[in-house]
Motif scaffolding. Structure first.
Motif, mmCIF file in Angstrom:
data_model
loop_
_atom_site.group_PDB
_atom_site.id
_atom_site.type_symbol
_atom_site.label_atom_id
_atom_site.label_comp_id
_atom_site.label_asym_id
_atom_site.label_seq_id
_atom_site.Cartn_x
_atom_site.Cartn_y
_atom_site.Cartn_z
ATOM 1 N N PHE A 232 0.819 -1.209 0.000
ATOM 2 C CA PHE A 232 0.000 0.000 0.000
ATOM 3 C C PHE A 232 0.858 1.265 0.000
ATOM 4 C CE2 PHE A 232 0.484 -0.538 4.606
ATOM 5 C CZ PHE A 232 0.739 0.774 4.989
ATOM 6 N N GLN A 234 3.341 1.729 -1.871
ATOM 7 C CA GLN A 234 3.510 2.025 -3.292
ATOM 8 C C GLN A 234 2.279 2.776 -3.823
ATOM 9 O OE1 GLN A 234 3.698 -1.341 -5.976
ATOM 10 N NE2 GLN A 234 5.522 -0.462 -6.891
ATOM 11 N N THR A 235 1.107 2.345 -3.372
ATOM 12 C CA THR A 235 -0.114 3.054 -3.774
ATOM 13 C C THR A 235 -0.052 4.511 -3.334
ATOM 14 O OG1 THR A 235 -1.276 0.998 -3.365
ATOM 15 C CG2 THR A 235 -2.625 2.938 -3.741
ATOM 16 N N LEU A 236 0.451 4.741 -2.117
ATOM 17 C CA LEU A 236 0.529 6.113 -1.615
ATOM 18 C C LEU A 236 1.446 6.942 -2.506
ATOM 19 C CD1 LEU A 236 0.864 5.344 2.198
ATOM 20 C CD2 LEU A 236 -1.191 5.969 0.935
ATOM 21 N N THR B 113 -3.943 -5.684 -0.362
ATOM 22 C CA THR B 113 -2.683 -5.188 0.168
ATOM 23 C C THR B 113 -2.324 -3.813 -0.388
ATOM 24 O OG1 THR B 113 -1.568 -6.418 -1.564
ATOM 25 C CG2 THR B 113 -1.686 -7.454 0.579
ATOM 26 N N SER B 114 -3.061 -3.358 -1.403
ATOM 27 C CA SER B 114 -2.698 -2.086 -2.014
ATOM 28 C C SER B 114 -3.432 -0.906 -1.401
ATOM 29 C CB SER B 114 -2.969 -2.119 -3.517
ATOM 30 O OG SER B 114 -2.201 -3.129 -4.106
#
Lengths: 333, 332
Positions: A232, A234-236, B113-114
């Motif tokens: 997550f 990486q999503t940020l 998980t993202s």
């Protein structure tokens, strides 16, 4: 119109009031049997130990009759279950009995010691937690870099150095050789916030805070580095958030694990350190415990241990509730 | 649900939204030095849908992430990437942040998980809107609600204050899509957005993405290893092998006339309708070790049509038809 959306990106979890209340209630109820169990262990441990407390205070020449009378006076002649329940029912209403050595109520002795220890450990918590969090976060964010290695080396050193030894070294340097700071005791009568009072805190606070700082730094480093590896994050970054916003997400995700470690350290500190308080002649719970052990002052010992274990029970409860505030997944059946 | 027919590729005269020239990416550290993308060039028009097709490790994800410079710190990158007039590889970090999530945004493979597990769906979407558009929290939350409705999340209001773990996989992916669309991006990147979902949910999500793409008209790059997905959504397809585009063209061109032996192998090894009882073929061998790529065509060791000149040099991109090319010595 518009949905009631919690407290938004920075705040804690939007709390579903009823659910959180249920969780808190359940958790508090769970603490009751734990507390009773702890009290039983406190009681039994001291009775399992060999020797007789009465022998310690009675003169060697005391007649068997006198010993028996003393035993009866303190209730040691009754069966263990009876002793336990009468002790417990007294303790619940705040009567911890009378100290065998001083003849004063245990509660009064304890109250003074607890306050003194709380003052000292409060300082150590402040210093140790701030340093631990700072070092650990820097290390976790720069995992593998020289900054990380330096912070980790510092943390390992902090954990490895015996705090009483550090206390003695500090005393030698700053009190004996330089006479900058007092080596023992608390400021007598000086206003709390005056330097005359606070200077007594400096050395024991440093000695006490080094181990928690090291332990917290290490676990913060581990947790932060672990969270930063999660997808997550990486999503940020893909959202285009600033490093600071990402940091907030990382820290909120790390909070439950960190609270657990800090709670444990808080418990240890509240218990007072027998060694550090002895080195600095600090009249806290550790010092009291030490005295009680060496004089075999059973009521005082039992009362002190019980209060210290109750600190743990309460801190655990508070940590659990705080964790649920940060992580919605914790509050489950 | 109304679904518009597949769009046909229109050779557009206007400047493309995305141009990538000779993109090369290698992952390098003390212990490894692996080239993962070896000279990829393509362009993509506004509103076009490109599918990157290939096996795991073929470099498709890395190629896509390059469009928002989302790399691990070990990546060494060269080439040119232009998205909507921005030189992606040359931007300062702060300019890059302004583009990520606003001009280019991304849907990840695994919605569990993202998404951040300790923030509500609503606050994660609102955060993006507040950050990029300077919206007030209230405005941002209203937008989050609209977005959840747009991606057809039932009882959207209630879902705003839900946490990721409280939603099903399909709803979570819808929330992820809403998050990606929060600031009306011009380019949407989707990294195997249906792979982690149940088969029935996969189709719903695909249909939703196709519908949204038509409605909002953003250019989209899909990474997938699933030919069915590619056929469903793509205008154009690029087939990747060992870090190179081995074939690209419109979806009909590539499906009807696969020109690279690897593409042909892929098509033969895929389950089609009405071929029950027919034995599926597999591509012999396994993908090459990226750290030690053979000289010449990377596919040569597994290719049934291999010729001596295949191993001499990497074949150039040969034209098969209008907008259709393949890197194979057999073509042209």
């Amino acid at each position: 119109m518009h949905a009631p959306v919690g407290r938004g990106p920075t705040g804690l979890a939007p709390i579903n009031g009823a659910r959180m209340f249920n969780y808190a209630l359940r958790r508090i109820l769970y603490s009751v049997p734990i507390a009773v169990g702890v009290s039983l262990v406190c009681f039994l441990l001291l009775h399992i130990a060999p020797g007789d407390p009465i022998d310690a205070i009675a003169p060697e020449s005391a007649s068997p009759q006198l010993l028996a009378e003393l035993r009866a006076a303190y209730g040691f002649d009754r069966s263990l279950p009876v002793q336990y329940f009468s002790w417990l029912s007294n303790v619940i209403v705040g009567d911890f009995g009378t100290s065998i050595m001083t003849g004063r109520p245990v509660l009064g002795e304890l109250a003074n010691a607890v306050v003194n220890t709380l003052l000292l450990s409060g300082g150590a918590v402040l210093v140790g937690f701030v340093f631990g969090l700072l070092l650990g976060t820097i290390a976790g964010y720069t995992a593998g870099s020289p900054a990380d290695r330096a912070a980790t080396a510092f943390a390992v050193a902090g954990i490895s150095v015996p705090n009483y030894w550090l206390g003695l070294v500090l005393v030698v340097i700053f009190a004996v050789n330089q006479d900058w700071l007092p080596a023992m005791g608390m400021g007598q009568g000086a206003p709390f916030l005056s330097w005359a009072n606070l200077r007594h805190f400096v050395l024991p606070v440093i000695a006490l805070s080094v181990i928690p700082a090291g332990i917290i730094a290490r676990s913060v480093r581990g947790t932060v580095a672990e969270v930063r590896k999660q997808e997550f994050v990486q999503t940020l970054h893909a959202k285009g958030l600033s490093p600071f916003r990402v940091f907030i997400h990382v820290m909120k995700n790390s909070a439950p694990a960190l609270l657990a470690v800090m709670g444990l350290q808080l418990g240890y500190l509240m218990g007072g350190s027998i060694l550090v308080e002895t080195v600095f002649s600090w009249p806290g719970t550790g010092f009291l415990l030490n005295t009680a052990i060496f004089t075999r002052d059973l009521p005082l010992l039992q009362g002190t241990i019980l209060i210290l274990s109750m600190f743990f029970v309460v801190i655990n409860l508070v940590v659990d509730l705080a964790q649920a505030l940060f992580d919605p997944r914790i509050e489950r059946n | 649900m109304q679904i518009s027919p597949l769009k046909q590729t229109l050779p557009s005269a206007e400047t493309p939204l995305v141009t990538v020239e000779d993109l090369r990416v290698r992952f390098r550290s003390r212990d490894f030095n692996v080239p993962v993308v070896n000279g990829v060039s393509f362009s993509l028009g506004k509103g076009e849908v490109l599918c990157l097709l290939g096996e795991s490790g073929s470099g498709k994800s890395v190629t896509m992430r390059a469009l928002m410079r989302l790399f691990p710190s070990t990546a060494v990158v060269s080439g040119k990437i232009n998205v909507d007039g921005h030189d992606i590889l040359g931007l300062s970090r702060s300019k890059l942040r302004a583009i990520r999530g606003a001009v280019v945004s991304m849907i990840f493979q695994e919605p569990m998980t993202s998404l951040d597990p300790v923030f509500t769906i609503g606050s994660q979407i609102a955060e993006s809107v507040m950050f990029h558009e300077g919206a007030s929290r209230r405005q941002a939350e209203l937008r989050a609600l609209e977005l959840l409705e747009l991606v057809q999340v039932p009882s959207a209001k209630r879902r705003l204050i839900a946490y990721p773990h409280e939603l099903s996989g399909g709803l979570r992916q819808r929330a992820m899509i809403a998050l990606a669309l929060a600031c009306r991006p011009k380019l949407l990147l989707a990294d195997e957005p249906t792979t982690a979902l149940d088969a029935t949910v996969q189709i719903q999500i695909l249909l939703l993405l196709r519908e949204l793409q038509h409605e909002l008209g953003m250019a989209t790059i899909f990474v997938t290893h699933d030919l069915g997905v590619a056929c469903e959504v793509a205008d154009r397809v690029a087939v990747m092998y060992a870090g190179r585009f081995v074939e690209q063209g419109s979806i009909t061109q590539v499906m009807d006339n696969p020109s690279h032996p690897y593409t042909q192998g892929l098509l033969r090894s895929t389950v089609h309708e009405g071929v029950r009882g027919v034995r599926l073929e597999t591509i012999p061998g396994s993908p090459p070790d990226l750290a030690e790529l053979p000289a010449g065509c990377s596919f040569a060791p597994r290719c049934g049509f291999v010729r001596p000149d295949c191993t001499m040099a990497v074949p150039h991109d040969a034209t098969v038809g209008q907008g259709h090319s393949a890197r194979c010595v057999l073509v042209g």
